[in-house]
Scaffold this active site. Structure first.
Site, mmCIF file in Angstrom:
data_model
loop_
_atom_site.group_PDB
_atom_site.id
_atom_site.type_symbol
_atom_site.label_atom_id
_atom_site.label_comp_id
_atom_site.label_asym_id
_atom_site.label_seq_id
_atom_site.Cartn_x
_atom_site.Cartn_y
_atom_site.Cartn_z
ATOM 1 N N TYR A 72 0.828 -1.314 0.030
ATOM 2 C CA TYR A 72 0.006 -0.130 0.027
ATOM 3 C C TYR A 72 0.870 1.323 -0.059
ATOM 4 O O TYR A 72 1.962 1.269 0.507
ATOM 5 C CB TYR A 72 -0.859 0.008 1.273
ATOM 6 C CG TYR A 72 -2.027 -0.690 1.355
ATOM 7 C CD1 TYR A 72 -3.214 -0.732 0.355
ATOM 8 C CD2 TYR A 72 -2.552 -1.517 2.537
ATOM 9 C CE1 TYR A 72 -4.117 -1.554 0.742
ATOM 10 C CE2 TYR A 72 -3.501 -2.341 2.720
ATOM 11 C CZ TYR A 72 -4.507 -2.340 1.699
ATOM 12 O OH TYR A 72 -5.851 -3.015 1.745
ATOM 13 N N ASN A 116 -7.704 1.667 3.885
ATOM 14 C CA ASN A 116 -7.891 1.048 4.969
ATOM 15 C C ASN A 116 -6.604 0.767 5.813
ATOM 16 O O ASN A 116 -5.930 1.835 6.276
ATOM 17 C CB ASN A 116 -8.479 -0.358 4.787
ATOM 18 C CG ASN A 116 -9.644 -0.564 5.805
ATOM 19 O OD1 ASN A 116 -10.397 0.407 6.399
ATOM 20 N ND2 ASN A 116 -9.540 -1.593 6.707
ATOM 21 N N ALA A 117 -6.216 -0.396 5.881
ATOM 22 C CA ALA A 117 -4.733 -0.686 6.222
ATOM 23 C C ALA A 117 -4.546 -0.266 7.647
ATOM 24 O O ALA A 117 -3.144 -0.230 8.040
ATOM 25 C CB ALA A 117 -3.746 -0.078 5.325
ATOM 26 N N GLU A 118 -5.396 -0.098 8.564
ATOM 27 C CA GLU A 118 -5.198 0.435 9.806
ATOM 28 C C GLU A 118 -4.397 1.839 10.159
ATOM 29 O O GLU A 118 -3.472 1.850 10.912
ATOM 30 C CB GLU A 118 -4.675 -0.706 10.790
ATOM 31 C CG GLU A 118 -5.652 -1.863 11.079
ATOM 32 C CD GLU A 118 -5.718 -2.967 9.934
ATOM 33 O OE1 GLU A 118 -6.879 -2.832 9.391
ATOM 34 O OE2 GLU A 118 -5.006 -3.750 9.434
ATOM 35 N N ASN A 175 -9.720 -0.274 -2.958
ATOM 36 C CA ASN A 175 -9.503 -1.192 -1.717
ATOM 37 C C ASN A 175 -10.757 -1.720 -1.162
ATOM 38 O O ASN A 175 -11.423 -1.020 -0.483
ATOM 39 C CB ASN A 175 -8.709 -0.784 -0.682
ATOM 40 C CG ASN A 175 -8.088 -1.683 0.451
ATOM 41 O OD1 ASN A 175 -7.273 -2.816 0.016
ATOM 42 N ND2 ASN A 175 -8.841 -1.799 1.455
ATOM 43 N N GLU A 176 -11.009 -3.151 -1.198
ATOM 44 C CA GLU A 176 -12.367 -3.567 -0.737
ATOM 45 C C GLU A 176 -13.577 -2.471 -1.081
ATOM 46 O O GLU A 176 -14.179 -2.325 -0.014
ATOM 47 C CB GLU A 176 -12.000 -3.928 0.620
ATOM 48 C CG GLU A 176 -10.920 -4.912 0.931
ATOM 49 C CD GLU A 176 -11.003 -5.621 2.251
ATOM 50 O OE1 GLU A 176 -11.290 -4.931 3.181
ATOM 51 O OE2 GLU A 176 -10.617 -6.790 2.346
ATOM 52 N N GLU A 278 -5.558 -10.616 -0.197
ATOM 53 C CA GLU A 278 -5.005 -10.358 1.152
ATOM 54 C C GLU A 278 -5.517 -11.553 1.462
ATOM 55 O O GLU A 278 -6.762 -11.777 1.808
ATOM 56 C CB GLU A 278 -5.694 -9.120 1.760
ATOM 57 C CG GLU A 278 -5.306 -7.878 1.348
ATOM 58 C CD GLU A 278 -6.238 -6.744 2.098
ATOM 59 O OE1 GLU A 278 -6.389 -7.096 3.113
ATOM 60 O OE2 GLU A 278 -6.216 -5.771 1.433
ATOM 61 N N TYR A 344 1.616 -7.540 14.065
ATOM 62 C CA TYR A 344 0.494 -8.102 13.274
ATOM 63 C C TYR A 344 0.862 -9.775 13.370
ATOM 64 O O TYR A 344 0.128 -10.422 12.921
ATOM 65 C CB TYR A 344 0.894 -7.858 11.662
ATOM 66 C CG TYR A 344 -0.867 -7.972 10.895
ATOM 67 C CD1 TYR A 344 -1.617 -6.853 10.940
ATOM 68 C CD2 TYR A 344 -1.240 -9.371 10.363
ATOM 69 C CE1 TYR A 344 -2.810 -7.016 10.534
ATOM 70 C CE2 TYR A 344 -2.502 -9.142 9.741
ATOM 71 C CZ TYR A 344 -3.214 -7.802 10.065
ATOM 72 O OH TYR A 344 -4.414 -8.030 9.093
HETATM 73 C C1 IPT Z 1 -8.700 -5.485 4.983
HETATM 74 C C2 IPT Z 1 -8.168 -4.386 4.583
HETATM 75 O O1 IPT Z 1 -8.180 -4.227 3.234
HETATM 76 C C3 IPT Z 1 -6.614 -4.023 4.839
HETATM 77 O O2 IPT Z 1 -6.390 -2.714 4.274
HETATM 78 C C4 IPT Z 1 -6.718 -4.190 6.469
HETATM 79 O O3 IPT Z 1 -7.373 -3.232 6.959
HETATM 80 C C5 IPT Z 1 -7.034 -5.670 6.799
HETATM 81 O O4 IPT Z 1 -8.406 -5.854 6.302
HETATM 82 C C6 IPT Z 1 -7.062 -6.027 8.085
HETATM 83 O O5 IPT Z 1 -5.849 -5.860 8.613
HETATM 84 S S1 IPT Z 1 -10.504 -5.605 5.268
HETATM 85 C C7 IPT Z 1 -10.966 -7.271 5.867
HETATM 86 C C8 IPT Z 1 -11.000 -7.400 7.308
HETATM 87 C C9 IPT Z 1 -12.387 -7.581 5.313
#
Ligand code: IPT
Length: 994
Positions: A72, A116-118, A175-176, A278, A344
């Site tokens: 990202y 997203n990506a926290e 993203n998603e 992912e 993580y």
């Molecule tokens: C997915 C997101 O695409 C990614 O950016 C990150 O937030 C990840 O989750 C969790 O670490 S969303 C997924 C939980 C459906």
């Protein structure tokens, strides 16, 4: 096997969109005409702000057998002010791409703009809060806001595409884009999605565009059937089947294993390779969570074995594991749902170690698929009757994948989470007819939470492996001789059989039974830690290992020709050396009759090159130094790489001596806030909360988006001010403290579950006619993400939401506020727009090296603390003199003892700065993180360092840090080389600082 140009003749067709270097069909991607398994790890450059270490992580990913990285890019870090895009220094992407290229890693670029990506705002910069449009929709004001970022980042990515000689082979728009609120009826909006795709296409992105549906919905899949006007080139989806609750690290819920993904893929996007963009590699962890070691256990080697192999059973050929290296939410870049560490529980730890067992397990799995070209065209068979198929045993589920010749069988427990060991037989359909295995007596066994991939008629460089229940690590062919490495779990009986090879002979170890059945030589063995080597004439050597021993084996590609460079290419890959080593192997190079290895050691380690060394080896080097070696008649090379334990001395923060300064001068009577921002906007564009105050008090309306916020409310007393009602918002785990003039009123200590708080506070007695100032210090834990389309969650304001001063109209109170000095015109271009917040010490730049600390008071430091509520800033400098050639983790460690209040978990908040970079936010009363790693390159390991610590005590009696120490981890003797430090511009007196 069908590779290279042959792919083009294969049905249905290989698709070429705007270029012909990266193409695909329904089975897999092709790069330069050769089928590839895109096996990738997620890794974010911005979570490791040391470009000098980027290659380190790439090499550790490459050493897993992966050939890809998905990354990202975070908009909020490169466009801190609208229109002012800047990606230089630690934010530059070029060095990231170069490092990928050096390691031989392809890149899937994921620039968002929403990621997203926290991360804070999910990647949206704070100033977007002032934009009234519905984000991630076709609304023009939103689309316009993204334009500068997308066009600027696209240009950088475009230059790094494979078509320009770079590593980028795929780009993911958005993203998603999968979840929307019910009232957003346009969802999923093809017009919007097409716009995002066009933005990239119009900015020279020519590689295939790939999607990541949050779950397999088929949105924008090219089909057939194509269901939407917009479509991506390659459809992919995400999956986190065990979720993010690391509380019960051994609990696998009954229904958590996906079983229908293969069917969904056939229904949704049968013309594209089955792709998981992912897949869970760990989990995030919230404030008050349980710490990442528990996540690493939940998502450990058993999870990898069962869940990854299950993913592969659907015919997977594009696979990315989120996260593979997590890194750090340094400098306020994280979202409020997480703390500083973004470890993580991934295979590579935050400190970049590879010591977790899951790293080694991931390496075994990846190497198998990478050495199995037949995998790339094998077709997953319907698995709706997987239970008992091929085995007749209802406790075992088998999914088959059929290639032209080779077949694969993914075996697990029907109750996938079973802890039982199950004995069974399996009947393989082979070129020699159906064969029930084991043939030489006994039975196979599958341990609890294990899964295996068996093969039949598997090509080992011309030798036919008729079947194997031992799992394959890798095989290679050196001239006429093949080397195959297989492994099994503890105490299992396994069997394999070969046709088209010479007579078997055990040349090392004991306990391999040999038989002849169906025209094949059959080996049966039960796995033990003792290695067995069986040679079949001069054709083949089979190494039989147990899993733990297999962990020590490595295959690193040899450098290629000038075009494919370090990228894996079948021809080279099938002759790369197989090397038994220890902690880490980074690079392998054959130069005429010399073999050069680089790698890392955590102990003195035997090295054994079991294949691929030059026939008459003249020189063997490890990290540039000659190793004494022996070479057997077979060409096997043995040597020892010696680990030398270095002396490391780390300063004692208890005795080092600190300087301190009050960092809350705002509450003293002589403090002037004339230069502060007036909170005088009578409107807001915020769409999710109406103003309940005469002027907006939302920090982002005034360009403050990061770190601590301070508000000053001025009023003239009438004597009626008995109380104040105050509502603030800072995101999960935030807190606030309130003063009236210099008198402490109260604090909200915060908890994970509170994003905002309101209370009515009793005020000290006021004197009519006198002027007063309310000072409110508010923590800002980052901006919310905007996961659901149709709801601008990211706009959740930070700061004061509402107030009511007894005896007054709201308009009697004139508010001023500050965050980081000069807001979006942030001072520190090197460390970026989010690194510093609004504490006095930060506004003055006192967290930067070279700050004028000599005039400050001497102190014992944060352990001395303060005896009243407020903020103290401590600083110290010291030299480190670490030995070169070692990778040495160095962390701050807080211990949870003692303060001077009666409460058991006193409330205080600490921020840590190393050479100006904020590398820790510690909230003692919430936790869980109390160890904060800081990478070399932020530290100067051979030079001087400046450490700053802010301590905000929220309690009426003040507070102090129980214990703060620097702790060095095990020094790894590293072949990486010197680490170039990140820019560390020094303190300068700041114009207009207040
Ligand atoms: C997915 C997101 O695409 C990614 O950016 C990150 O937030 C990840 O989750 C969790 O670490 S969303 C997924 C939980 C459906």
């Amino acid at each position: 096997m069908s590779i290279g140009g042959q792919g083009m003749k294969v049905k249905p067709y290989k698709r070429e969109v705007l270029q012909d270097l990266v193409t695909w069909d329904e089975h897999s991607l092709f790069v330069r005409g050769e089928r590839v398994l895109f096996y990738s790890g997620e890794y974010h450059p911005f979570r490791l702000p040391v470009p000098g270490l980027w290659l380190d992580v790439f090499q550790k990913i490459k050493a897993l057998g992966y050939n890809g990285v998905s990354a990202y890019f975070d908009w909020a870090l490169v466009e801190g002010k609208p229109g002012d895009f800047s990606a230089e220094g630690i934010f530059a992407l070029e060095p990231f791409f170069e490092a990928a290229q050096t390691a031989g890693i392809y890149i899937l670029a994921r620039p968002g703009p929403y990621i997203n990506a926290e991360v804070s705002g999910g990647g949206f910069p704070g100033w977007l809060q002032r934009n009234p449009a519905l984000y991630r929709t076709r609304e023009p004001e939103y689309l316009e806001a993204t334009q500068n970022y997308v066009s600027s980042i696209s240009k950088i990515i475009a230059k790094a595409q494979i078509t320009n000689g770079g590593p980028v082979v795929l780009v993911q728009p958005e993203n998603e884009y999968t979840v929307a609120t019910e009232d957003y009826t346009l969802f999923p909006d093809s017009e919007y999605f097409q716009y995002v795709e066009d933005q990239y296409r119009n900015n020279s992105i020519v590689v295939p565009l790939i999607s990541n549906d949050a779950s397999p919905q088929g949105y924008f899949a090219p089909g057939p059937p194509q269901r939407y006007a917009a479509k991506v080139d390659i459809y992919g989806h995400d999956g986190y089947p065990l979720g993010f609750d690391c509380a019960n690290p051994y609990s696998w819920p009954d229904d958590a294993l996906p079983t229908n993904w293969g069917d969904l893929h056939q229904n949704q996007s049968s013309s594209t390779p089955y792709s998981i963009i992912e897949f869970q590699g760990g989990a995030f962890d919230p404030w008050g969570g349980l710490g990442f070691e528990q996540c690493a256990t939940l998502l450990g080697p058993e999870f990898e074995r069962v869940f990854y192999k299950n993913d592969f059973s659907f015919g997977l050929t594009i696979f990315n594991i989120y996260m593979t290296y997590g890194g750090t939410n340094w400098g306020n870049l994280g979202h409020p749902g997480g703390y500083t560490s973004y470890d993580y529980g991934a295979v590579i730890t935050e400190e970049r170690t590879v010591e977790r067992e899951k790293y080694s397990e991931a390496k075994l799995i990846a190497n198998f698929f990478q050495s199995s070209p037949a995998w790339l065209t094998a077709i997953a068979q319907n698995n709706s009757n997987a239970n008992s198929s091929y085995t007749g045993n209802g406790a075992i589920a088998t999914t088959a994948l059929f290639g032209n010749v080779t077949k694969f069988f993914v075996v697990r427990h029907s109750a996938y989470n079973s802890l039982d060991t199950t004995d069974y037989h399996i009947t393989f359909p082979t070129s020699k007819g159906n064969i029930t295995v084991p043939q030489l007596g006994g039975s196979l066994s599958l341990h609890g939470r294990d899964s295996k991939v068996f093969v039949t008629d598997y090509d080992v460089g011309g030798a036919n492996l008729l079947y194997s229940t031992a799992e394959i690590f890798t095989w290679k062919k050196y001239g006429n001789k093949r080397v195959l490495v297989v492994y099994g779990g503890p105490g299992e009986t396994n069997e394999l059989a070969f046709t088209r090879v010479g007579r078997p002979r055990t040349v090392e170890g004991r306990g391999v039974n040999v038989g002849y059945k169906n025209g094949a030589a059959v080996l049966q063995f039960s796995t033990s830690s003792q290695r067995r080597i069986v040679e079949f004439g001069n054709d083949l050597a089979v190494y039989i290992l147990d899993r733990n021993s297999a962990y020590n084996y490595w295959v690193i590609d040899l450098p290629n020709d000038s075009v494919t460079k370090n990228y894996t290419n079948q021809k080279h890959f099938t002759s790369a050396p197989i090397i038994k080593a220890g902690y880490l192997l980074r690079t392998v190079e054959v130069e005429r009759d010399c073999l050069h290895l680089t790698g890392d050691l955590n102990a003195t380690t035997p090295i054994e090159v079991i294949g691929g060394a030059p026939q008459r080896l003249r020189q063997l080097t490890f990290n540039g130094k000659d190793l004494r070696f022996r070479q057997s008649r077979d060409g096997v090379v043995t040597a020892t790489a010696t680990y030398n334990k270095p002396q490391i001395s780390v300063p004692d923060l208890k005795t080092i001596g600190w300087k301190t300064i009050d960092s809350l001068p705002e509450i003293s009577s002589n403090y002037s806030d004339t230069l502060w921002t007036d909170a005088d906007l009578t409107y807001t564009n915020n769409t999710i909360r109406n103003l309940t105050t005469p002027t907006s008090l939302y920090s982002s309306d005034y360009a403050y988006h990061t770190g601590n916020l301070i508000y000053r409310g001025h009023f003239t007393a009438n004597g009626q001010e008995s109380t104040i009602f105050l509502q603030t918002q800072g995101g999960s785990a935030y807190g606030h403290s309130i003063w009236l003039n210099d008198q402490f009123v109260d604090s909200f200590y915060g908890a994970d579950k509170y994003e905002n708080w309101n209370a009515t506070y009793t005020l000290p007695k006021t004197t009519a006619g006198k002027k007063y100032v309310l000072t409110v210090l508010i923590d800002n834990m980052g901006l919310s993400e905007s996961y659901d389309v149709g709801r601008n969650d990211m706009q959740a304001p930070r700061g004061v939401l509402d107030f009511n001063l007894a005896g007054h109209n709201k308009s009697d109170v004139k508010w001023k506020l500050t965050g980081n000095l000069h807001g979006e015109d942030y001072e520190d271009r090197a460390r970026g727009p989010l690194n510093e917040g609004g504490l006095y010490a930060e506004r003055q730049g006192y967290h930067l090296p070279g700050a004028p600390i000599s005039s400050w008071k001497s102190s014992k430091g944060p352990e001395e603390g303060i005896d009243k509520p407020g903020v103290a800033f401590y600083a110290t400098t010291f030299d480190l003199n670490f030995p070169q050639g070692y990778d040495i983790p160095l962390s701050f460690s807080f211990s949870n003892s003692s303060t001077n209040t009666s409460e058991t978990t006193p409330a205080y908040r600490v921020q840590l700065y190393v050479n100006g970079y904020q590398f820790g936010k510690y909230v003692y009363n919430i936790g869980p993180q109390d160890v904060f790693p800081v990478p070399e390159g932020i530290w100067n390991y051979q030079g001087s360092n400046y450490v700053g610590v802010s301590l905000w005590s929220l309690e009426k009696n003040g507070g102090k840090v129980g214990s703060l120490e620097l702790v060095a981890g095990l020094p790894v003797q590293s072949g990486y080389g010197a680490v170039v430090a990140s820019p560390q511009p020094k303190w300068k007196k700041r114009e207009g600082a207040y």
